[in-house]
Write a protein that holds these residues in place. Sequence first.
Motif, PDB file in Angstrom:
ATOM      1  N   GLY A   1       0.886  -1.245  -0.066  1.00  0.00           N
ATOM      2  CA  GLY A   1      -0.153   0.010  -0.138  1.00  0.00           C
ATOM      3  C   GLY A   1       0.775   1.325   0.181  1.00  0.00           C
ATOM      4  O   GLY A   1       1.617   1.530   0.784  1.00  0.00           O
ATOM      5  N   SER A   2       0.539   2.159  -0.874  1.00  0.00           N
ATOM      6  CA  SER A   2       1.248   3.375  -0.945  1.00  0.00           C
ATOM      7  C   SER A   2       0.428   4.443  -1.425  1.00  0.00           C
ATOM      8  O   SER A   2      -0.541   4.269  -2.453  1.00  0.00           O
ATOM      9  N   ARG A   3       0.591   5.677  -0.992  1.00  0.00           N
ATOM     10  CA  ARG A   3      -0.317   6.932  -1.451  1.00  0.00           C
ATOM     11  C   ARG A   3       0.381   7.211  -3.058  1.00  0.00           C
ATOM     12  O   ARG A   3      -0.378   7.992  -3.666  1.00  0.00           O
TER      13      ARG A   3
ATOM     14  N   ILE B   1      -1.049  -1.498  -4.281  1.00  0.00           N
ATOM     15  CA  ILE B   1      -2.268  -0.866  -3.970  1.00  0.00           C
ATOM     16  C   ILE B   1      -2.454   0.397  -3.621  1.00  0.00           C
ATOM     17  O   ILE B   1      -1.448   0.682  -2.744  1.00  0.00           O
ATOM     18  N   GLN B   2      -3.284   1.199  -4.157  1.00  0.00           N
ATOM     19  CA  GLN B   2      -3.343   2.487  -3.662  1.00  0.00           C
ATOM     20  C   GLN B   2      -3.690   2.654  -2.412  1.00  0.00           C
ATOM     21  O   GLN B   2      -5.039   2.149  -2.058  1.00  0.00           O
ATOM     22  N   LEU B   3      -3.065   3.204  -1.350  1.00  0.00           N
ATOM     23  CA  LEU B   3      -3.777   3.497  -0.031  1.00  0.00           C
ATOM     24  C   LEU B   3      -3.195   4.720   0.634  1.00  0.00           C
ATOM     25  O   LEU B   3      -1.985   4.907   0.798  1.00  0.00           O
TER      26      LEU B   3
ATOM     27  N   SER C   1      -9.981   5.951   0.072  1.00  0.00           N
ATOM     28  CA  SER C   1      -8.838   5.270  -0.399  1.00  0.00           C
ATOM     29  C   SER C   1      -8.661   3.668   0.481  1.00  0.00           C
ATOM     30  O   SER C   1      -8.628   3.070   0.082  1.00  0.00           O
TER      31      SER C   1
ATOM     32  N   ALA D   1      -9.105  -0.177  -0.580  1.00  0.00           N
ATOM     33  CA  ALA D   1      -8.210  -0.830  -0.582  1.00  0.00           C
ATOM     34  C   ALA D   1      -8.580  -2.175  -0.017  1.00  0.00           C
ATOM     35  O   ALA D   1      -8.229  -3.223  -0.206  1.00  0.00           O
TER      36      ALA D   1
ATOM     37  N   VAL E   1      -6.978   2.265   9.114  1.00  0.00           N
ATOM     38  CA  VAL E   1      -6.512   1.116   8.183  1.00  0.00           C
ATOM     39  C   VAL E   1      -6.681  -0.016   8.929  1.00  0.00           C
ATOM     40  O   VAL E   1      -7.307  -1.206   8.448  1.00  0.00           O
TER      41      VAL E   1
END
Length: 211
Positions: free
Chosen positions: A3-5, A27-29, A36, A40, A90
């Motif tokens: 996960g990464s912004r 995965i966009q997070l 977001s 996810a 999260v």
Amino acid sequence: MIGSRDEQRGSEAAAALAKEGVDAHFIQLDLQDHDSITAAAQTIAKEYNGLDVLINNAGISLGGGAAPSQLPMSDLKVTFYTNFFGTIAVTKAMLPLLLQSPAGRIVNMSSGLGSLTFNNDPHHEHAEFNLLAYNSSKAALNMATITFAKEFKDTPLKVNSGDPGFTATDLNGFTGHRSVEQAAVIAVRLATLDADGPTGGFFDENGEIPW
């Protein structure tokens, strides 16, 4: 799943791991974006039908070396929003998936700077880093570890905090003396605990750390 912004950096990290034979996917997070986080969790549920391990590794430190009395409130709030509130958001979103696992694990990457004991010892190496925002956000994360572990103590889920040590990352301008590989040791260990392993604790690779 990584996960990464930042899509580019997240994709690059996944690609680098793939070259080493790891089945990694981006995965966009964004911890500061509720939509977001929700998306996810939904993606993981749809594509993998569950989640065995959640490693919360987000961390920022704003304000430089400002004295606690001089730290802008905006820096304190933004640091907490990522290091604490975003991490909790999260965790809550992923809990239904983790509880489906026969051996769910949550690893909160904390810091020795979040130890009240270390900070209160004038002779400890961490005592000189009197960082209100970062240190207190990690101390709060440690308390979250304890409370979640207590809530789920009668389930297979285990929740622990890990201290990676002073690692060379963007956070410190790559001044840390430890490699990412060294820092990952405790994360992997806590992520792969046996059923009789601890929960609600704070550890580095050498053992338990005082709160």
